[in-house]
Design an enzyme around this catalytic site. Structure first.
Site, PDB file in Angstrom:
ATOM      1  N   SER A 160      12.703 -94.107   8.067  1.00 29.46           N
ATOM      2  CA  SER A 160      13.198 -95.483   8.132  1.00 29.46           C
ATOM      3  C   SER A 160      12.186 -96.370   8.849  1.00 29.46           C
ATOM      4  CB  SER A 160      14.522 -95.506   8.907  1.00 29.46           C
ATOM      5  OG  SER A 160      14.908 -96.828   9.219  1.00 29.46           O
ATOM      6  N   TYR A 173      19.004 -93.616  16.846  1.00 28.29           N
ATOM      7  CA  TYR A 173      18.515 -93.582  15.470  1.00 28.29           C
ATOM      8  C   TYR A 173      17.028 -93.916  15.421  1.00 28.29           C
ATOM      9  CZ  TYR A 173      18.724 -94.279  10.387  1.00 28.29           C
ATOM     10  OH  TYR A 173      18.528 -94.191   9.028  1.00 28.29           O
TER      11      TYR A 173
END
Length: 281
Positions: A160, A173
């Protein structure tokens, strides 16, 4: 060293409609969202696919049917990606069902959104366990299978932009995805001699059920219209990127990051300056 993992030669034009025919793939977290799009794209490209799920068996069965509609075999295996023994069992069972393993896609992730000071540490650890450790368990066991078989292979890690963009409220995250990037690149170096290619995909803001955990439909519609491409990305678009990376015609690509984000990492908040410049020219 052998090149047998990429021994299928491309057509004279360099393209094939079924470039992954005969390949065997496992995709973690593939009953929904991006993983679902990847599994179906791999099947469309000719690969036999094992779908992994934790808590959505009906959706996993639907993905199996979608994959099989493209003339390939498909399977579904339940496993919790935050538990090492589960992940290793997933890989072992997938390899046994398919008679080997050529492609491993680490996609499963979890995210809890709170600021650092407000974090629930159990949720924080769960994010790390699934999004970081789960990826490590998967690519390590998958690589072991590929090395033992001596046929090369492909590993793709769905990471990501959070890996390098410190989004507030997503510390765990962010940490996990930064680790994913380094994990994949280190694995690429270590596995090169075994002709196992390891690459990373950075999706942008993708239209998945998971986004509904954090945003309302109204927010998604309003905010996506402001993006450079004026919409959210689709899971199938990420799937096509994974097929490209695993295609034998892409055998010179390893340790790379493919960004599929509709320009979201560009300085798009400054896009008005383009219109301003045009008026002045």
């Amino acid at each position: 060293m052998t090149d047998s993992g990429d021994s299928q030669q491309p057509s004279p034009t360099g393209f094939s409609s079924r470039p992954l025919s005969g390949k065997r793939a496992v995709v973690s977290g593939s009953s929904l969202g991006i993983g679902r799009g990847i599994a179906i794209a791999l099947a469309q490209a000719g690969a036999e696919v094992t779908i992994n799920y934790r808590s959505h068996p009906e959706q996993a069965d639907e993905v199996v049917q979608k994959c099989e509609s493209h003339g390939v075999r498909a399977h579904a295996i339940a496993a919790d990606m935050g538990i090492q023994s589960d992940v290793e069992r997933l890989v072992d069972e997938a390899a046994e069902l398919m008679g080997g393993l050529d492609i491993v896609v680490s996609n499963a992730a979890y995210s809890d959104r709170h600021t650092m000071l407000a974090s629930d540490l159990d949720e924080f650890r769960k994010t790390i366990d699934i999004s970081m450790w789960g990826a490590f368990y998967l690519i390590r066991r998958g690589a072991q299978k590929m090395v033992d078989a001596g046929q090369g292979g492909n590993i793709v890690v769905i990471s990501s932009p959070h890996a390098h963009m410190p989004m507030p409220g997503a510390m765990a995250y962010n940490m996990a995805k930064a680790a994913n990037d380094q994990m994949a690149k280190t694995a690429a170096v270590e596995l090169c001699r075994d002709r196992i290619r390891v690459n990373v995909v950075h999706p942008g803001w993708i239209d998945t059920p998971g986004e509904r955990k954090f945003f309302s439909e109204e927010t998604l519609a309003n905010e996506s219209a402001k993006l450079p491409w004026n919409r959210l990305g689709r899971p199938d678009e990420i799937g096509r990127g994974v097929v490209f990376l695993c295609d034998p015609a892409s055998q010179y690509i390893t340790g790379s990051t493919l960004t599929i984000d509709g320009g979201i990492q560009l300085p798009w908040r400054e896009m008005y300056r383009v219109e301003e410049a045009e008026k002045l020219s």
